[in-house]
Design a protein around this motif. Structure first.
Motif, mmCIF file in Angstrom:
data_model
loop_
_atom_site.group_PDB
_atom_site.id
_atom_site.type_symbol
_atom_site.label_atom_id
_atom_site.label_comp_id
_atom_site.label_asym_id
_atom_site.label_seq_id
_atom_site.Cartn_x
_atom_site.Cartn_y
_atom_site.Cartn_z
ATOM 1 N N GLU A 6 1.140 -1.160 0.073
ATOM 2 C CA GLU A 6 0.114 0.068 0.133
ATOM 3 C C GLU A 6 0.833 1.292 -0.178
ATOM 4 O OE1 GLU A 6 -3.110 1.993 2.725
ATOM 5 O OE2 GLU A 6 -3.428 0.487 3.131
ATOM 6 N N VAL A 7 0.487 1.675 -0.924
ATOM 7 C CA VAL A 7 1.565 3.100 -0.711
ATOM 8 C C VAL A 7 0.613 4.525 -1.204
ATOM 9 C CG1 VAL A 7 3.022 4.774 -3.118
ATOM 10 C CG2 VAL A 7 3.075 2.524 -3.239
ATOM 11 N N ASN A 8 1.113 5.235 -0.092
ATOM 12 C CA ASN A 8 0.091 5.997 0.373
ATOM 13 C C ASN A 8 0.516 7.420 -0.332
ATOM 14 O OD1 ASN A 8 -2.005 4.784 0.960
ATOM 15 N ND2 ASN A 8 -1.126 4.679 2.862
ATOM 16 N N ASP A 9 -0.001 8.741 -1.233
ATOM 17 C CA ASP A 9 0.754 9.903 -1.102
ATOM 18 C C ASP A 9 1.692 10.078 -0.799
ATOM 19 O OD1 ASP A 9 0.084 13.203 -1.404
ATOM 20 O OD2 ASP A 9 0.307 13.097 0.488
ATOM 21 N N SER A 28 -0.669 7.229 -5.157
ATOM 22 C CA SER A 28 -0.948 6.219 -4.182
ATOM 23 C C SER A 28 -1.355 5.015 -4.652
ATOM 24 C CB SER A 28 -1.869 6.632 -3.087
ATOM 25 O OG SER A 28 -1.853 8.307 -2.624
ATOM 26 N N ASP A 30 -2.432 0.363 -4.621
ATOM 27 C CA ASP A 30 -2.137 -0.678 -3.608
ATOM 28 C C ASP A 30 -1.904 -1.541 -4.674
ATOM 29 O OD1 ASP A 30 -3.067 0.659 -1.448
ATOM 30 O OD2 ASP A 30 -5.087 0.460 -1.926
ATOM 31 N N THR A 50 9.293 5.720 -8.362
ATOM 32 C CA THR A 50 7.984 5.144 -7.801
ATOM 33 C C THR A 50 8.884 3.770 -7.422
ATOM 34 O OG1 THR A 50 6.705 6.248 -8.752
ATOM 35 C CG2 THR A 50 5.985 4.365 -7.579
ATOM 36 N N GLY A 68 4.519 11.210 1.979
ATOM 37 C CA GLY A 68 3.685 9.199 1.851
ATOM 38 C C GLY A 68 4.449 8.664 3.149
ATOM 39 N N GLN A 69 3.870 7.324 2.432
ATOM 40 C CA GLN A 69 4.293 5.868 3.209
ATOM 41 C C GLN A 69 3.745 4.421 2.518
ATOM 42 O OE1 GLN A 69 0.578 4.928 5.666
ATOM 43 N NE2 GLN A 69 1.706 4.852 7.588
#
Length: 339
Positions: A6-9, A28, A30, A50, A68-69
């Motif tokens: 899961e990649v967030n922002d 972002s 998944d 990325t 981000g996360q």
């Protein structure tokens, strides 16, 4: 299906003499077990950055994740140390790089390069490691694997080197495989063999794959979902059939119209005029505005809100915003429209 990634922002930037390059700007997505996600777009859009950010291979100190996360199997690996990442790379997450000749060490035999990772991470004996290496060479279709272990990279063709790189990436049985342009510089026959190999491996191991490419032919073959990147952002994402048969963003339509089709005679390819924006100073609005045949005043000044075409398909474009219906005069540039 279990969520693997899961990649967030995610924001990634590089400090240079000319200023800060904002290479990835709020990405972002998944990824689920056994799924193939294709990230597509022209060169320089942020695809490889990325991918490299996920396994912390961006050059430091120039490159950094500024925001981000990244969650891998529910563990936040965004700011893992190099030591922590070494325990993940090659074991849980593996990567296939663009050029197999630069990924392989020309001074070491194929056997040494195949067994190095599995001996380090799984504490296998040399004999057991060689047996596993032979098993992997058989899996990727290398004939006479026992003899091939003693040979060097220059003794293999380009297609075989790519298969060896895939074998190295898979020997520790990772949960996530990142393939960065895995068929670049290979002829179409070898490309087809490599893509069939990915399908075979995924069917056998249920590995999740992130495929980085600009080749829609490759995407059509093995992808389940597609994320279209432009100027450091994912501007459209959906299932393969949604992107191919119901594209929404003008950039996605432009990419599809620039591909020749065998089922249409005398087809005219429509190029995407212009160049991508300067990421030293990225635009505040839609980054495709300067090249878009449907650009409006709002596009240049404000980034569009996300429009959900379906539960799996979304697009960032002002054309699908309800507020556009109330604009009496739309400034459409005098270009040939994408159909």
């Amino acid at each position: 299906m279990n969520k693997i990634l899961e990649v967030n922002d995610l924001h990634v930037s590089f400090s240079t003499y000319g200023g800060e390059v904002k290479a990835v700007r709020g990405v972002s997505f998944d990824l689920y077990q056994g799924e193939t996600l294709a990230i597509v777009g022209e060169s320089g859009c942020g695809k490889s950055v990325t991918a490299n950010s996920i396994i912390q291979l961006i050059p430091k100190p120039a490159g950094k994740i500024s925001n981000g996360q990244i969650l891998f199997k529910d563990q936040d690996i965004t700011h893992y140390t190099e030591r922590q990442m070494r325990n993940i790379r090659g074991v849980d997450i593996s990567m296939i790089f663009q050029d197999p000749m630069t990924a392989l060490n020309p001074t070491l035999t194929i056997g040494d390069q195949l067994t190095e990772g599995v001996r380090q991470h799984e504490n296998l004996s040399l004999k057991d490691a060689k047996e596993k290496a032979i098993e992997m060479l058989n899996l990727v279709g290398i004939p006479n694997p026992e003899e091939r272990l003693q040979q060097y990279p220059h003794q293999f063709s380009g297609g075989m080197r790519q298969r060896i790189v895939i074998a190295i990436a898979l020997i520790c049985e990772p949960d996530l495989l990142i393939a960065d342009e895995p068929t670049t510089a290979l002829d179409v026959t070898i490309q087809a063999q490599i893509l069939e190999l990915f399908e075979k491996i995924q069917e056998k191991t249920n590995v999740a794959i992130i495929l980085i490419t600009h080749d829609f032919g490759v995407v059509a073959k093995i992808a389940d979902r597609i994320a279209v990147m432009y100027a450091g952002k994912i501007i459209e994402s959906g299932l393969k059939k949604e992107i191919f048969y119901n594209p929404k963003h003008p950039y996605t339509k432009g990419l599809l119209h620039s591909i020749p089709r065998l089922d249409q005679k005398n087809e005219k390819l429509i190029p995407i005029d212009g160049t991508p924006p300067d990421l030293f100073s990225p635009p505040v609005g839609c980054p495709f505005t300067a090249r878009c045949p449907h650009a409006m005043v709002a596009c240049e000044k404000v980034y569009p809100l996300r429009h959900e075409e379906s539960q799996s398909h979304y697009v960032d474009c002002w054309l699908y915003d309800e507020r556009v219906k109330h604009i009496t005069k739309i400034n459409i540039k005098p270009k040939e429209e994408y159909k």
